[in-house]
Structures are given as structure tokens and as C-alpha cells.
Scaffold this active site. Structure first.
Site, PDB file in Angstrom:
ATOM      1  N   CYS A  92       0.976  -1.026   0.013  1.00  0.00           N
ATOM      2  CA  CYS A  92       0.069  -0.110  -0.106  1.00  0.00           C
ATOM      3  C   CYS A  92       0.907   1.170  -0.139  1.00  0.00           C
ATOM      4  O   CYS A  92       1.926   1.302   0.789  1.00  0.00           O
ATOM      5  CB  CYS A  92      -0.773   0.154   1.233  1.00  0.00           C
ATOM      6  SG  CYS A  92      -2.020   1.411   1.459  1.00  0.00           S
ATOM      7  N   HIS A 132      -8.667  -3.703  -2.938  1.00  0.00           N
ATOM      8  CA  HIS A 132      -7.784  -3.043  -2.119  1.00  0.00           C
ATOM      9  C   HIS A 132      -8.378  -1.350  -2.130  1.00  0.00           C
ATOM     10  O   HIS A 132      -8.384  -0.725  -1.108  1.00  0.00           O
ATOM     11  CB  HIS A 132      -6.623  -2.860  -2.442  1.00  0.00           C
ATOM     12  CG  HIS A 132      -5.436  -2.121  -1.698  1.00  0.00           C
ATOM     13  ND1 HIS A 132      -4.497  -2.843  -0.799  1.00  0.00           N
ATOM     14  CD2 HIS A 132      -5.140  -0.818  -1.575  1.00  0.00           C
ATOM     15  CE1 HIS A 132      -3.754  -1.838  -0.307  1.00  0.00           C
ATOM     16  NE2 HIS A 132      -4.222  -0.586  -0.614  1.00  0.00           N
ATOM     17  N   GLU A 133      -8.479  -1.060  -3.290  1.00  0.00           N
ATOM     18  CA  GLU A 133      -8.810   0.575  -3.374  1.00  0.00           C
ATOM     19  C   GLU A 133     -10.254   0.913  -2.886  1.00  0.00           C
ATOM     20  O   GLU A 133     -10.555   1.956  -2.277  1.00  0.00           O
ATOM     21  CB  GLU A 133      -8.791   1.018  -4.770  1.00  0.00           C
ATOM     22  CG  GLU A 133      -7.349   0.728  -5.564  1.00  0.00           C
ATOM     23  CD  GLU A 133      -6.331   1.272  -4.452  1.00  0.00           C
ATOM     24  OE1 GLU A 133      -6.429   2.312  -3.845  1.00  0.00           O
ATOM     25  OE2 GLU A 133      -5.024   0.845  -4.652  1.00  0.00           O
ATOM     26  N   HIS A 175     -10.157   1.115   0.663  1.00  0.00           N
ATOM     27  CA  HIS A 175      -9.653   2.442   1.292  1.00  0.00           C
ATOM     28  C   HIS A 175     -11.039   3.259   1.389  1.00  0.00           C
ATOM     29  O   HIS A 175     -11.062   4.310   2.248  1.00  0.00           O
ATOM     30  CB  HIS A 175      -8.750   2.905   0.183  1.00  0.00           C
ATOM     31  CG  HIS A 175      -7.275   2.787   0.266  1.00  0.00           C
ATOM     32  ND1 HIS A 175      -6.642   2.885   1.468  1.00  0.00           N
ATOM     33  CD2 HIS A 175      -6.313   2.122  -0.557  1.00  0.00           C
ATOM     34  CE1 HIS A 175      -5.407   2.583   1.540  1.00  0.00           C
ATOM     35  NE2 HIS A 175      -5.304   2.293   0.373  1.00  0.00           N
TER      36      HIS A 175
HETATM   37 ZN   LIG Z   1      -3.515   1.299  -0.349  1.00  0.00          ZN
END
Ligand SMILES: [Zn+2]
Length: 181
Positions: free
Chosen positions: A89, A131-132, A135
Site C-alpha cells: 500500500c 484494495h482501493e 480504502h
Molecule cells: Zn493502499
């Protein structure tokens, strides 16, 4: 071209659920450009708006020969297949840990002009989408590690030169991504 500073682990904005984009205006297009420029400057596979300190549901991606951006994205797994692989990340620089993700996903959302878009991804692109999108919910990939790896990860992060000692509480899987196991 505007490269913005990337918020690091410990910054509360990374733990905040980002707001839906309502106005598809010039500011949004500037944000997408900033995300893109910053991601590319770091050679990142993806980056989400909270990583630039902007709490809006937007990310850009560039991996597996695929590139673009998504606004207000949601994703679904196409099947039950999982993948295990190293994940990193930009907000936790210098580290990678093995993270389990769904292998095949399709994401729906909008582009910066307010047109509906769909992105289908396998392997790295699927990992990136998950993953995004995490976030945007204030979730970091650390939350997806098994307990033992997470403990080890926190030990290593505490010793990282960029880390300022402000350890936020690690969330316990707020989304039952794998059906509860
Ligand atoms: Zn990240």
C-alpha cells in the site's frame, strides 16, 4: 500535472468512510488527475482519494495492462475463487504481506463525467479493485491479514522510519468478505 503528498498509516483520513461523489464537476476531474499523477509518480497499481486526504469515493488504477478511474464503485465476486499473494500500500510504504482476496471480480461505478462503467478484473486487477474500494470504507489491507501476520506487520510498521507513533485501532473485518472464515 500535480503530484500530491500521500497520507500515511496513522492518518485518521485513512480510517474514515469516504463520501459518495454527488457533483461530477471540474473539481472531480482535477482530483482524478491528481490521483493519476501521484499514482504514476510512485509506480503504484492504484490509489484512492483518501490517500491524498480527500474523503471521496474515487480511485485510479493502472495494473495488468488496464488503467482508469472509478467513482462511487462497488464490486462483486464473479465466483468463489480466492487468491493469496503479496500486497502492499502506498500509505504503508516499504512493506508487503500475503493477503487473501477474491480472484475474479466485477466492479460497477461511474467515470468522472457521470457515465456508468464496469471493470472486470482477475488476479492483480481484482486485488487492486478490492484494495482501493476498501480504502473508501476506511479499511486497510492490514485488516485483511490473518491475526499472526497482522501482529508481525504492526511490529514492523512501528519500527518504520516514516511511522510517527500514532497507532490507530485496527478494525476487525467490517465486511464479511470471505463469508465469515
Ligand atoms: Zn493502499
Amino acid at each position: 500535472m500535480t503530484i500530491q503528498p500521500i497520507r500515511l498509516f496513522g492518518d485518521p483520513v485513512l480510517r474514515t468512510r469516504a463520501d459518495e461523489v454527488v457533483d461530477f464537476d471540474k473539481e472531480l476531474r482535477t482530483l482524478v488527475q491528481d490521483l493519476w499523477d501521484t499514482m504514476e509518480s510512485q509506480g503504484g497499481a492504484g490509489i484512492a482519494a483518501p490517500q491524498l486526504g480527500v474523503s471521496l469515493r474515487v480511485f485510479t488504477y493502472h495494473c495488468d495492462g488496464s488503467a482508469g478511474h472509478m467513482v462511487n464503485p462497488t464490486w462483486n465476486a464473479i465466483d468463489d475463487e480466492c487468491q493469496d499473494g503479496d500486497e502492499g500500500c502506498l500509505s504503508i510504504p516499504g512493506f508487503q504481506w500475503e493477503t487473501r482476496r477474491m480472484r475474479n471480480v466485477v466492479a460497477s461505478g461511474w467515470n468522472m463525467y457521470g457515465e456508468p462503467i464496469e471493470v472486470q478484473g482477475t488476479d492483480l486487477l481484482a486485488r487492486c479493485i478490492q484494495h482501493e474500494t476498501d480504502h473508501l470504507d476506511g479499511v486497510l489491507f492490514l485488516d485483511r491479514l490473518d491475526a499472526e501476520t497482522r501482529k508481525q506487520a504492526m511490529r514492523e510498521i512501528r519500527q518504520a522510519s516514516w511511522f510517527d507513533g500514532n497507532v490507530p485501532t485496527i478494525k476487525q473485518d467490517p465486511h464479511a468478505l470471505f463469508g465469515g472464515f
